[in-house]
Design a protein around this motif. Structure first.
Motif, short mmCIF file in Angstrom:
data_model
loop_
_atom_site.label_atom_id
_atom_site.label_comp_id
_atom_site.label_asym_id
_atom_site.label_seq_id
_atom_site.Cartn_x
_atom_site.Cartn_y
_atom_site.Cartn_z
N PRO A 1 15.58 -12.07 29.06
CA PRO A 1 16.37 -10.93 28.45
C PRO A 1 17.40 -11.28 27.45
O PRO A 1 17.81 -10.51 26.53
N MET A 2 17.85 -12.47 27.66
CA MET A 2 18.78 -13.02 26.52
C MET A 2 18.02 -13.10 25.07
O MET A 2 18.71 -12.80 23.93
N THR A 3 16.77 -13.59 25.18
CA THR A 3 16.22 -13.61 23.87
C THR A 3 15.90 -12.39 23.24
O THR A 3 15.97 -11.97 22.00
N VAL A 4 15.51 -11.21 24.10
CA VAL A 4 15.53 -9.73 23.58
C VAL A 4 16.58 -9.46 23.18
O VAL A 4 16.84 -8.81 22.08
N GLY A 5 17.93 -9.67 23.83
CA GLY A 5 18.93 -9.02 23.46
C GLY A 5 19.73 -9.82 22.19
O GLY A 5 20.12 -9.20 21.14
N ILE A 6 19.26 -10.95 21.94
CA ILE A 6 19.63 -11.63 20.68
C ILE A 6 19.01 -10.94 19.59
O ILE A 6 19.50 -11.02 18.28
N THR A 7 17.52 -10.79 19.81
CA THR A 7 16.82 -10.26 18.64
C THR A 7 17.39 -8.88 18.13
O THR A 7 17.59 -8.33 17.11
N ALA A 8 17.75 -7.99 19.43
CA ALA A 8 18.24 -6.71 18.95
C ALA A 8 19.59 -6.63 18.38
O ALA A 8 20.08 -5.95 17.51
N PHE A 9 20.44 -7.63 18.91
CA PHE A 9 21.74 -7.84 18.44
C PHE A 9 21.46 -8.19 16.88
O PHE A 9 22.38 -7.51 15.99
N SER A 10 20.68 -9.15 16.57
CA SER A 10 20.58 -9.53 15.04
C SER A 10 20.09 -8.28 14.33
O SER A 10 20.46 -8.25 13.12
N ALA A 11 19.28 -7.48 14.78
CA ALA A 11 18.85 -6.37 14.05
C ALA A 11 19.75 -5.25 13.78
O ALA A 11 19.88 -4.61 12.71
#
Length: 269
Positions: free
Chosen positions: A195-205
């Motif tokens: 979930p952290m990887t998905v959250g980091i990607t969403a935050f970056s977008a």
């Protein structure tokens, strides 16, 4: 200390911080043309609108009569805040330090000593990827057209990217500090990697000012690596704490000689 004394101290600290920012801004204003040149250096500007028909560059321009003066003020103030950051950070620390315990002061000093370099690394990384981001975005310009690039718009874009990248690089430090205080463990952090990887990607977008996927990946990649590094540091810290709290295992070779128990039905004669 009474509330009135706190307010007087706060006023004095704010006066020193604002004074340092104003002084640094005035000094930066003397070199604002050089500073603007550094800011717009990542822009692949064309000498004329017909210099590049492929659309890989744009015409760098300043719009309006007051735009040069506003641009000079904005660049000078930004440089002044950055240059005076040691002063106003120290004033903030000096105001908060008397209310902290000794171990809290130790953690806070370590936090500041690590947070500032991480923020600067993130800001430098954002400035390094600005040319690539600009070229990718300008590559969508249609043929037989050129892109007029207002300097003030690009300055806003560069400032937002620097702030977003610098603040994002603080994520591993926050996780390590939470681990040091015992709020989260390395086992929980490593268990959250999906979930952290998905959250980091969403935050970056969401956080990147530009909408291209390249800027998102350039921000998400280093943050993910820093998150894994924070997990490693937290794991080492947890292991160190366990070795300090667990009792030492006795050496069997150093144990005293104890006679074996008597067999059942046998007594001392």
């Amino acid at each position: 200390m009474p509330i009135a004394d706190h307010l007087r101290e706060l006023r004095a600290r704010l006066a020193k911080a604002v004074g340092a920012i104003i002084l640094a801004t005035v000094v930066a204003g003397l070199f604002y043309k050089q500073l603007i040149g550094v800011v717009i250096a990542p822009l692949p500007g064309c000498a004329s609108p017909t210099a590049d028909s492929a659309g890989s560059c744009g015409l760098v321009a300043v719009n309006g009569l007051l735009s040069p003066f506003t641009l000079a003020l904005k660049v000078s103030l930004t440089a002044g805040v950055l240059a005076a950051s040691p002063v106003w950070l120290y004033q903030l620390w000096a105001f908060l330090a008397p209310g902290l315990h000794r171990h809290e002061k130790k953690y806070t000093v370590a936090f500041l000593a690590t947070a500032i370099p991480l923020f600067l690394i993130g800001a430098a990384f954002a400035y390094a990827v600005l040319p690539t981001t600009a070229r990718v975005l300008l590559s969508f310009t249609p043929d037989r057209t050129t892109n007029i690039l207002p300097v003030d718009d690009f300055l806003d874009l560069a400032t937002r990217m620097v702030l977003v990248f610098g603040a994002s690089f603080e994520l591993p430090l926050v996780l390590v500090m939470l681990n040091m205080t015992g709020l989260i463990s390395a086992r929980h952090m490593t268990g959250w990697w999906r979930p952290m990887t998905v959250g980091i990607t969403a935050f970056s977008a969401i956080a990147t000012p530009s909408t291209d996927p390249l800027s998102m990946l350039l921000l998400a990649g280093p943050i993910t690596l820093l998150y894994l590094l924070a997990c490693l540091v937290s794991w080492c810290a947890d292991r160190h704490r366990r070795t300090r709290t667990e009792p030492e295992c006795p050496d069997p070779a150093m144990a005293p000689d104890v006679p074996p128990p008597a067999a059942p039905g046998q007594g001392n004669r």
